[in-house]
Design a protein around this motif. Structure first.
Motif, PDB file in Angstrom:
ATOM      1  N   ASN A  29      28.260  24.247  29.088  1.00 33.10           N
ATOM      2  CA  ASN A  29      29.215  24.948  28.224  1.00 33.10           C
ATOM      3  C   ASN A  29      29.702  24.039  27.104  1.00 33.10           C
ATOM      4  O   ASN A  29      29.817  24.466  25.955  1.00 33.10           O
ATOM      5  N   LEU A  30      29.975  22.800  27.448  1.00 32.72           N
ATOM      6  CA  LEU A  30      30.438  21.838  26.454  1.00 32.72           C
ATOM      7  C   LEU A  30      29.381  21.625  25.375  1.00 32.72           C
ATOM      8  O   LEU A  30      29.690  21.600  24.182  1.00 32.72           O
ATOM      9  N   LEU A  31      28.117  21.504  25.779  1.00 28.96           N
ATOM     10  CA  LEU A  31      27.039  21.318  24.811  1.00 28.96           C
ATOM     11  C   LEU A  31      26.883  22.539  23.908  1.00 28.96           C
ATOM     12  O   LEU A  31      26.663  22.400  22.701  1.00 28.96           O
ATOM     13  N   ASN A  32      26.977  23.748  24.476  1.00 26.33           N
ATOM     14  CA  ASN A  32      26.885  24.960  23.657  1.00 26.33           C
ATOM     15  C   ASN A  32      28.022  25.034  22.646  1.00 26.33           C
ATOM     16  O   ASN A  32      27.810  25.334  21.478  1.00 26.33           O
ATOM     17  N   HIS A  33      29.255  24.761  23.101  1.00 19.76           N
ATOM     18  CA  HIS A  33      30.400  24.786  22.187  1.00 19.76           C
ATOM     19  C   HIS A  33      30.272  23.714  21.108  1.00 19.76           C
ATOM     20  O   HIS A  33      30.556  23.958  19.937  1.00 19.76           O
ATOM     21  N   SER A  34      29.852  22.533  21.504  1.00 19.90           N
ATOM     22  CA  SER A  34      29.715  21.428  20.561  1.00 19.90           C
ATOM     23  C   SER A  34      28.637  21.717  19.517  1.00 19.90           C
ATOM     24  O   SER A  34      28.838  21.508  18.320  1.00 19.90           O
ATOM     25  N   GLY A  35      27.474  22.214  19.956  1.00 21.96           N
ATOM     26  CA  GLY A  35      26.397  22.549  19.022  1.00 21.96           C
ATOM     27  C   GLY A  35      26.815  23.638  18.051  1.00 21.96           C
ATOM     28  O   GLY A  35      26.529  23.566  16.855  1.00 21.96           O
ATOM     29  N   ARG A  36      27.509  24.629  18.567  1.00 19.94           N
ATOM     30  CA  ARG A  36      28.002  25.728  17.727  1.00 19.94           C
ATOM     31  C   ARG A  36      28.984  25.212  16.682  1.00 19.94           C
ATOM     32  O   ARG A  36      28.866  25.518  15.496  1.00 19.94           O
ATOM     33  N   HIS A  37      29.942  24.416  17.136  1.00 17.63           N
ATOM     34  CA  HIS A  37      30.968  23.897  16.228  1.00 17.63           C
ATOM     35  C   HIS A  37      30.345  23.039  15.122  1.00 17.63           C
ATOM     36  O   HIS A  37      30.690  23.184  13.947  1.00 17.63           O
ATOM     37  N   THR A  38      29.422  22.164  15.497  1.00 15.26           N
ATOM     38  CA  THR A  38      28.783  21.278  14.526  1.00 15.26           C
ATOM     39  C   THR A  38      28.005  22.068  13.481  1.00 15.26           C
ATOM     40  O   THR A  38      28.156  21.850  12.278  1.00 15.26           O
ATOM     41  N   ALA A  39      27.173  23.000  13.943  1.00 16.53           N
ATOM     42  CA  ALA A  39      26.348  23.787  13.021  1.00 16.53           C
ATOM     43  C   ALA A  39      27.205  24.637  12.083  1.00 16.53           C
ATOM     44  O   ALA A  39      26.970  24.672  10.871  1.00 16.53           O
ATOM     45  N   LEU A  40      28.207  25.306  12.628  1.00 15.49           N
ATOM     46  CA  LEU A  40      29.034  26.198  11.811  1.00 15.49           C
ATOM     47  C   LEU A  40      29.938  25.438  10.855  1.00 15.49           C
ATOM     48  O   LEU A  40      30.155  25.875   9.725  1.00 15.49           O
ATOM     49  N   SER A  41      30.469  24.314  11.291  1.00 16.63           N
ATOM     50  CA  SER A  41      31.313  23.506  10.402  1.00 16.63           C
ATOM     51  C   SER A  41      30.520  23.041   9.188  1.00 16.63           C
ATOM     52  O   SER A  41      30.995  23.122   8.051  1.00 16.63           O
ATOM     53  N   ASP A  42      29.321  22.550   9.432  1.00 13.60           N
ATOM     54  CA  ASP A  42      28.470  22.081   8.342  1.00 13.60           C
ATOM     55  C   ASP A  42      28.075  23.227   7.417  1.00 13.60           C
ATOM     56  O   ASP A  42      28.101  23.098   6.196  1.00 13.60           O
ATOM     57  N   LEU A  43      27.728  24.380   7.998  1.00  9.11           N
ATOM     58  CA  LEU A  43      27.336  25.544   7.199  1.00  9.11           C
ATOM     59  C   LEU A  43      28.493  26.037   6.335  1.00  9.11           C
ATOM     60  O   LEU A  43      28.327  26.253   5.128  1.00  9.11           O
ATOM     61  N   ILE A  44      29.649  26.202   6.924  1.00  3.59           N
ATOM     62  CA  ILE A  44      30.800  26.710   6.162  1.00  3.59           C
ATOM     63  C   ILE A  44      31.217  25.720   5.082  1.00  3.59           C
ATOM     64  O   ILE A  44      31.548  26.115   3.962  1.00  3.59           O
ATOM     65  N   ALA A  45      31.176  24.430   5.388  1.00  4.56           N
ATOM     66  CA  ALA A  45      31.499  23.422   4.375  1.00  4.56           C
ATOM     67  C   ALA A  45      30.506  23.490   3.212  1.00  4.56           C
ATOM     68  O   ALA A  45      30.902  23.394   2.044  1.00  4.56           O
TER      69      ALA A  45
END
Length: 188
Positions: free
Chosen positions: A34-50
């Protein structure tokens, strides 16, 4: 007389420690996933939105057109969104990088999960000097490697050029797309 003491574990003590360790691991491994899924999601989306926000803000601040797309080896917009995604100044709307000074930001391919892009008939998004993205609307879907829809995310680009995160309105744990249907990772 013997001056040394024997130290070590008995078989029973070792068995108890191993049993306790197995129980702890049984609870920790799903939590790690779960931690890896949340972390991967957060990283990808943060970079995309930025990247999306910077592309839009650059278009407004510099009063120019900024294109965002996956860039192939020929420095042209490509249909393969697993390539690096680049926001670049494109005043002639050629969808091509001719000089490094055009580049606003490079988003390297994501390391966890996959990014699926729907941009209509275009293989790019374009931000006008007003910040608007008229004519190049679409969305990005991030799916975890496990394809678990509960971790899927969608970022939509509205006509005003602003990225919007999809939300879970019905409380089932899966975000809904613009039509109100759950975002799914199967088959994409």
């Amino acid at each position: 007389m013997n001056n040394y003491s024997k130290s070590g574990f008995t078989l029973v003590e070792l068995s108890v420690v191993l049993a306790i360790s197995a129980i702890i691991l049984a609870f920790a491994i799903p939590g790690t996933a779960n931690l890896l899924n949340h972390s991967g999601r957060h990283t990808a989306l943060s970079d995309l939105i930025a990247t999306l926000n910077l592309a839009r803000n650059t278009a407004i601040n510099e009063q120019t057109t900024v294109t965002l797309c996956a860039i192939g080896n020929d420095s042209k917009c490509a249909n393969d969104w697993s390539l690096p995604i680049v926001a670049f100044r494109d005043p002639t709307r050629s969808k091509q990088i001719k000089h490094d000074s055009q580049i606003v930001r490079v988003m390297h391919p994501i390391e966890t999960g996959r990014l699926v892009v729907r941009s209509g008939i275009h293989n790019y998004f374009r931000f006008q000097s007003s910040g608007w993205s008229r004519g190049t609307l679409g969305h990005f879907i991030w799916c975890p490697d496990s394809d678990d829809n509960h971790y899927a995310a969608q970022v939509r680009i509205n006509m005003g050029g602003r990225p919007q995160m999809a939300r879970d309105y019905d409380g089932d744990g899966v975000v809904e797309d613009a039509s109100g249907d759950p975002v799914t990772c199967e088959g994409i």
